[in-house]
Design an enzyme around this catalytic site. Structure first.
Site, PDB file in Angstrom:
ATOM      1  N   ASP A  46      61.445  40.722 -21.921  1.00 37.24           N
ATOM      2  CA  ASP A  46      62.055  39.712 -22.782  1.00 37.24           C
ATOM      3  C   ASP A  46      63.526  39.480 -22.445  1.00 37.24           C
ATOM      4  O   ASP A  46      64.293  39.007 -23.273  1.00 37.24           O
ATOM      5  CB  ASP A  46      61.910  40.097 -24.258  1.00 37.24           C
ATOM      6  CG  ASP A  46      62.590  41.415 -24.594  1.00 37.24           C
ATOM      7  OD1 ASP A  46      62.999  42.124 -23.646  1.00 37.24           O
ATOM      8  OD2 ASP A  46      62.715  41.732 -25.790  1.00 37.24           O
ATOM      9  N   HIS A 252      72.760  38.329   6.359  1.00 35.03           N
ATOM     10  CA  HIS A 252      72.687  38.232   4.909  1.00 35.03           C
ATOM     11  C   HIS A 252      72.577  39.617   4.266  1.00 35.03           C
ATOM     12  O   HIS A 252      71.841  39.808   3.301  1.00 35.03           O
ATOM     13  CB  HIS A 252      71.515  37.346   4.491  1.00 35.03           C
ATOM     14  CG  HIS A 252      71.735  35.905   4.812  1.00 35.03           C
ATOM     15  ND1 HIS A 252      70.707  34.973   4.786  1.00 35.03           N
ATOM     16  CD2 HIS A 252      72.844  35.215   5.167  1.00 35.03           C
ATOM     17  CE1 HIS A 252      71.190  33.780   5.122  1.00 35.03           C
ATOM     18  NE2 HIS A 252      72.487  33.908   5.350  1.00 35.03           N
ATOM     19  N   ASP A 269      81.572  38.367   2.850  1.00 36.03           N
ATOM     20  CA  ASP A 269      81.245  36.955   2.645  1.00 36.03           C
ATOM     21  C   ASP A 269      80.931  36.827   1.158  1.00 36.03           C
ATOM     22  O   ASP A 269      79.835  37.175   0.709  1.00 36.03           O
ATOM     23  CB  ASP A 269      80.048  36.559   3.502  1.00 36.03           C
ATOM     24  CG  ASP A 269      79.717  35.073   3.445  1.00 36.03           C
ATOM     25  OD1 ASP A 269      80.157  34.409   2.486  1.00 36.03           O
ATOM     26  OD2 ASP A 269      79.009  34.581   4.343  1.00 36.03           O
ATOM     27  N   ASP A 280      83.365  29.472  -0.786  1.00 32.53           N
ATOM     28  CA  ASP A 280      82.617  30.249   0.210  1.00 32.53           C
ATOM     29  C   ASP A 280      83.609  30.762   1.251  1.00 32.53           C
ATOM     30  O   ASP A 280      84.121  29.983   2.061  1.00 32.53           O
ATOM     31  CB  ASP A 280      81.550  29.350   0.856  1.00 32.53           C
ATOM     32  CG  ASP A 280      80.540  30.122   1.684  1.00 32.53           C
ATOM     33  OD1 ASP A 280      80.654  31.358   1.769  1.00 32.53           O
ATOM     34  OD2 ASP A 280      79.629  29.497   2.251  1.00 32.53           O
ATOM     35  N   HIS A 363      73.835  31.341  14.212  1.00 32.33           N
ATOM     36  CA  HIS A 363      73.869  30.365  13.122  1.00 32.33           C
ATOM     37  C   HIS A 363      74.802  29.223  13.486  1.00 32.33           C
ATOM     38  O   HIS A 363      75.523  29.270  14.491  1.00 32.33           O
ATOM     39  CB  HIS A 363      74.290  31.030  11.805  1.00 32.33           C
ATOM     40  CG  HIS A 363      75.658  31.661  11.823  1.00 32.33           C
ATOM     41  ND1 HIS A 363      76.821  30.954  11.657  1.00 32.33           N
ATOM     42  CD2 HIS A 363      76.032  32.965  11.971  1.00 32.33           C
ATOM     43  CE1 HIS A 363      77.850  31.780  11.693  1.00 32.33           C
ATOM     44  NE2 HIS A 363      77.402  33.005  11.893  1.00 32.33           N
ATOM     45  N   HIS A 367      78.258  24.248   6.858  1.00 32.02           N
ATOM     46  CA  HIS A 367      77.274  23.580   6.009  1.00 32.02           C
ATOM     47  C   HIS A 367      78.033  22.830   4.924  1.00 32.02           C
ATOM     48  O   HIS A 367      79.220  23.096   4.657  1.00 32.02           O
ATOM     49  CB  HIS A 367      76.309  24.600   5.384  1.00 32.02           C
ATOM     50  CG  HIS A 367      76.978  25.732   4.656  1.00 32.02           C
ATOM     51  ND1 HIS A 367      77.534  25.598   3.394  1.00 32.02           N
ATOM     52  CD2 HIS A 367      77.195  27.027   5.019  1.00 32.02           C
ATOM     53  CE1 HIS A 367      78.056  26.753   3.017  1.00 32.02           C
ATOM     54  NE2 HIS A 367      77.873  27.631   3.985  1.00 32.02           N
ATOM     55  N   HIS A 374      75.220  25.961  -0.425  1.00 35.68           N
ATOM     56  CA  HIS A 374      74.653  25.139   0.649  1.00 35.68           C
ATOM     57  C   HIS A 374      74.304  23.812  -0.012  1.00 35.68           C
ATOM     58  O   HIS A 374      73.191  23.608  -0.500  1.00 35.68           O
ATOM     59  CB  HIS A 374      73.419  25.805   1.266  1.00 35.68           C
ATOM     60  CG  HIS A 374      73.744  27.005   2.094  1.00 35.68           C
ATOM     61  ND1 HIS A 374      72.789  27.797   2.663  1.00 35.68           N
ATOM     62  CD2 HIS A 374      74.934  27.547   2.456  1.00 35.68           C
ATOM     63  CE1 HIS A 374      73.362  28.781   3.332  1.00 35.68           C
ATOM     64  NE2 HIS A 374      74.671  28.650   3.217  1.00 35.68           N
ATOM     65  N   GLU A 406      82.723  28.302   9.898  1.00 35.44           N
ATOM     66  CA  GLU A 406      82.454  29.740   9.879  1.00 35.44           C
ATOM     67  C   GLU A 406      81.812  30.276  11.159  1.00 35.44           C
ATOM     68  O   GLU A 406      80.661  30.725  11.144  1.00 35.44           O
ATOM     69  CB  GLU A 406      81.564  30.086   8.686  1.00 35.44           C
ATOM     70  CG  GLU A 406      80.304  29.231   8.555  1.00 35.44           C
ATOM     71  CD  GLU A 406      79.399  29.687   7.415  1.00 35.44           C
ATOM     72  OE1 GLU A 406      79.071  30.880   7.363  1.00 35.44           O
ATOM     73  OE2 GLU A 406      79.044  28.842   6.587  1.00 35.44           O
ATOM     74  N   TYR A 410      78.179  38.686  16.657  1.00 35.59           N
ATOM     75  CA  TYR A 410      77.445  39.840  16.140  1.00 35.59           C
ATOM     76  C   TYR A 410      76.878  40.587  17.342  1.00 35.59           C
ATOM     77  O   TYR A 410      75.902  40.143  17.952  1.00 35.59           O
ATOM     78  CB  TYR A 410      76.347  39.388  15.192  1.00 35.59           C
ATOM     79  CG  TYR A 410      76.854  38.357  14.199  1.00 35.59           C
ATOM     80  CD1 TYR A 410      77.465  38.742  13.006  1.00 35.59           C
ATOM     81  CD2 TYR A 410      76.778  36.988  14.484  1.00 35.59           C
ATOM     82  CE1 TYR A 410      77.972  37.805  12.115  1.00 35.59           C
ATOM     83  CE2 TYR A 410      77.283  36.042  13.601  1.00 35.59           C
ATOM     84  CZ  TYR A 410      77.880  36.450  12.421  1.00 35.59           C
ATOM     85  OH  TYR A 410      78.383  35.513  11.555  1.00 35.59           O
ATOM     86  N   ARG A 427      82.839  37.539  11.275  1.00 34.22           N
ATOM     87  CA  ARG A 427      82.736  36.135  10.864  1.00 34.22           C
ATOM     88  C   ARG A 427      84.008  35.767  10.108  1.00 34.22           C
ATOM     89  O   ARG A 427      84.532  36.570   9.341  1.00 34.22           O
ATOM     90  CB  ARG A 427      81.498  35.908   9.981  1.00 34.22           C
ATOM     91  CG  ARG A 427      81.288  34.453   9.585  1.00 34.22           C
ATOM     92  CD  ARG A 427      79.865  34.179   9.072  1.00 34.22           C
ATOM     93  NE  ARG A 427      79.524  34.873   7.842  1.00 34.22           N
ATOM     94  CZ  ARG A 427      78.696  35.913   7.775  1.00 34.22           C
ATOM     95  NH1 ARG A 427      78.138  36.408   8.877  1.00 34.22           N
ATOM     96  NH2 ARG A 427      78.419  36.488   6.603  1.00 34.22           N
ATOM     97  N   GLU A 429      85.374  32.529   7.763  1.00 35.56           N
ATOM     98  CA  GLU A 429      84.874  31.313   7.112  1.00 35.56           C
ATOM     99  C   GLU A 429      85.902  30.768   6.125  1.00 35.56           C
ATOM    100  O   GLU A 429      86.430  31.512   5.293  1.00 35.56           O
ATOM    101  CB  GLU A 429      83.577  31.617   6.374  1.00 35.56           C
ATOM    102  CG  GLU A 429      82.996  30.435   5.605  1.00 35.56           C
ATOM    103  CD  GLU A 429      81.707  30.805   4.892  1.00 35.56           C
ATOM    104  OE1 GLU A 429      80.938  29.880   4.565  1.00 35.56           O
ATOM    105  OE2 GLU A 429      81.471  32.006   4.664  1.00 35.56           O
TER     106      GLU A 429
END
Length: 466
Positions: A46, A252, A269, A280, A363, A367, A374, A406, A410, A427, A429
């Protein structure tokens, strides 16, 4: 549920957006548009997940309560309401448990709508509104539950056909129209996105300041979440990525319980959502406060790639242009470091042509950004000639479009990669708004230059006496 802030309630902004939709529907022959908000979702037993409105619905209303539907009637007769809201009725008992509700009358007045009804009346009122209208516009086939409700309302109208009442003869997808509207931000949106970027930058600076070898990923995540809420953001814009060491090579990776070791890089990130708009940011910094020579070498390559993409972000170029600019710099860096085998690829053009970089940069460079991290909007042009492969051209950037920039690298441990680069993930960004002559970066209150990052961390340690 708390009452929305004054910033959230900008009646003219939402009214003007609704008028734009109504004008577009009238130009297309009229009809009725339906825009529902998001349903509440049960987390377990609940307990519900924290409620978050539907972005399309919020874009046109500013209304954040669940169980609501916006109706835009582009075929309304003179004097009849064109912008109609269905929402929860006032209920003193439920408000004792759940908090303030506007109710139909309060919502109509607060959000500048023409009319409002209790949501419990929707099954009787909506068929009346749909009767005799030429077309129905909504997000087709995105929700089986809502599709079923629409069929029920249309069936109710069709049941009256013998008395001369006609149901809409056509159904059209409303999302392309709304996507194109949302893709170009107005001043109200950019102001909120700038504020969200400021809060997110404060959070990243705090994470850098408290970081030290021995800290766990979830401790850094806690510092981020604390800063978001302390400065008024309602929630994270997405699940925070806090990755120490080799975990940074997982794109991710969710913040876990790994311990940051001396010599590790930390990739964060993470960013907040403020009044319905996302930011972002990604930064990569050394747990100890100082990059190793190999880390600094790769970091500077990624930063140069980002700068090349920033320089390429301006009106009149395609969405793909910043990506291609970044790829060229990254490919050259991979060639120069020997991460890409120089015996197989002699020039940067060879690396790009064979996509040898994609093993280490898998990648794209950005975006769309807005209400959703996104955000909506086609990346390729609609209704234009396609190329020989049947692919339409990339979308052209225009002022007030918002996007991320970004690039990253890697480098997983592998026999064919120099060992000094193993398990380094980087990275960088930032959030950009296209301006008439280039772009504005909203998120540079947190440094990107390696020397500046090291200085921030060094000063924080000195201030803490460690």
């Amino acid at each position: 549920m708390n009452q929305p802030t004054e910033l959230t309630i900008a009646i003219d902004v939402y009214r003007q957006r609704r008028e734009r939709v109504l004008a577009a529907l009238q130009a297309a022959g009229g009809g009725v548009a339906l825009v529902p908000t998001a349903p509440e979702a049960i987390r377990n037993r609940d307990a519900d997940y924290p409620y978050r409105h539907d972005s399309y619905f919020y874009y046109l209303t500013g209304f954040t309560e669940p169980e609501a539907l916006l109706v835009l009637d582009a075929s309304a007769a003179a004097g009849e309401p064109r912008a109609i809201l269905f929402c929860r009725a006032k209920n003193v008992e439920r408000e004792t448990w759940e908090g303030f509700r506007f109710g139909p009358d309060g919502a109509r007045d607060a959000f500048g709508l023409d009319a409002a009804f209790p949501v419990d009346d929707i099954d009787s009122e909506l068929p009346r509104i749909l009767a005799g209208k030429p077309a129905l516009h909504y997000a087709l086939s995105t929700s089986a539950e809502f599709d079923g409700k629409v069929r029920g309302w249309l069936d109710t109208v069709r049941a009256r056909e013998r008395s001369g009442v006609m149901a809409p003869a056509a159904s059209h997808d409303l999302t392309p129209l709304l996507d194109d509207m949302r893709l170009v931000k107005d001043a109200h949106e950019i102001a909120i996105m700038r504020a969200a970027a400021h809060i997110s930058a404060l959070a990243h600076r705090r994470a850098m300041a408290v970081c030290r070898p021995g800290i766990r990923e979830y401790e850094l995540e806690a510092e981020l979440l604390y800063t978001f809420r302390k400065h008024g953001a309602q929630s994270p814009a997405y699940g925070s990525i806090v990755a120490a060491g080799a975990n940074a090579c997982v794109l991710h990776y969710p913040a876990g319980n790994a311990v940051a070791k001396d010599g590790d890089l930390i990739l964060i990130d993470a960013a907040c959502e403020l009044d319905g708009y996302a930011s972002d940011i990604t930064r990569t910094f050394p747990a100890s406060g100082r990059y190793t020579p190999a880390q600094r070498e790769l970091y500077d390559i990624v930063l140069a790639a980002q700068q090349a993409a920033v320089d390429a972000t301006r009106p009149g170029v395609t969405f793909d242009a910043p990506h291609q600019a970044a790829v060229r710099v990254l490919a050259q860096g991979l060639l120069d470091t020997g991460i890409v085998d120089r015996t197989k690829f002699s020039t940067v053009d060879d690396v790009i042509a064979e996509r040898a970089y994609a093993r280490f940069y898998m990648h794209r460079t950005g975006h769309w950004l807005g209400m959703d991290v996104h955000d909506v909007g086609d990346y390729r042009e609609r209704g234009v000639p396609v190329d020989a492969d049947g692919v339409p051209p990339w979308r052209t950037l225009k002022p007030s479009m918002a996007l991320t920039i970004e690039p990253g690298l890697y480098i997983r441990a592998a026999d064919d990669v120099p060992e000094r680069y193993w398990d380094i993930g980087i990275r960088i960004e930032d959030d950009a708004v296209v301006t008439p002559d280039g772009c504005e970066l909203l998120t540079r209150e947190v440094p990107v230059d390696a020397d500046e990052i090291e200085a921030l961390m060094r000063d924080a340690k000195a201030a803490a006496g460690s």
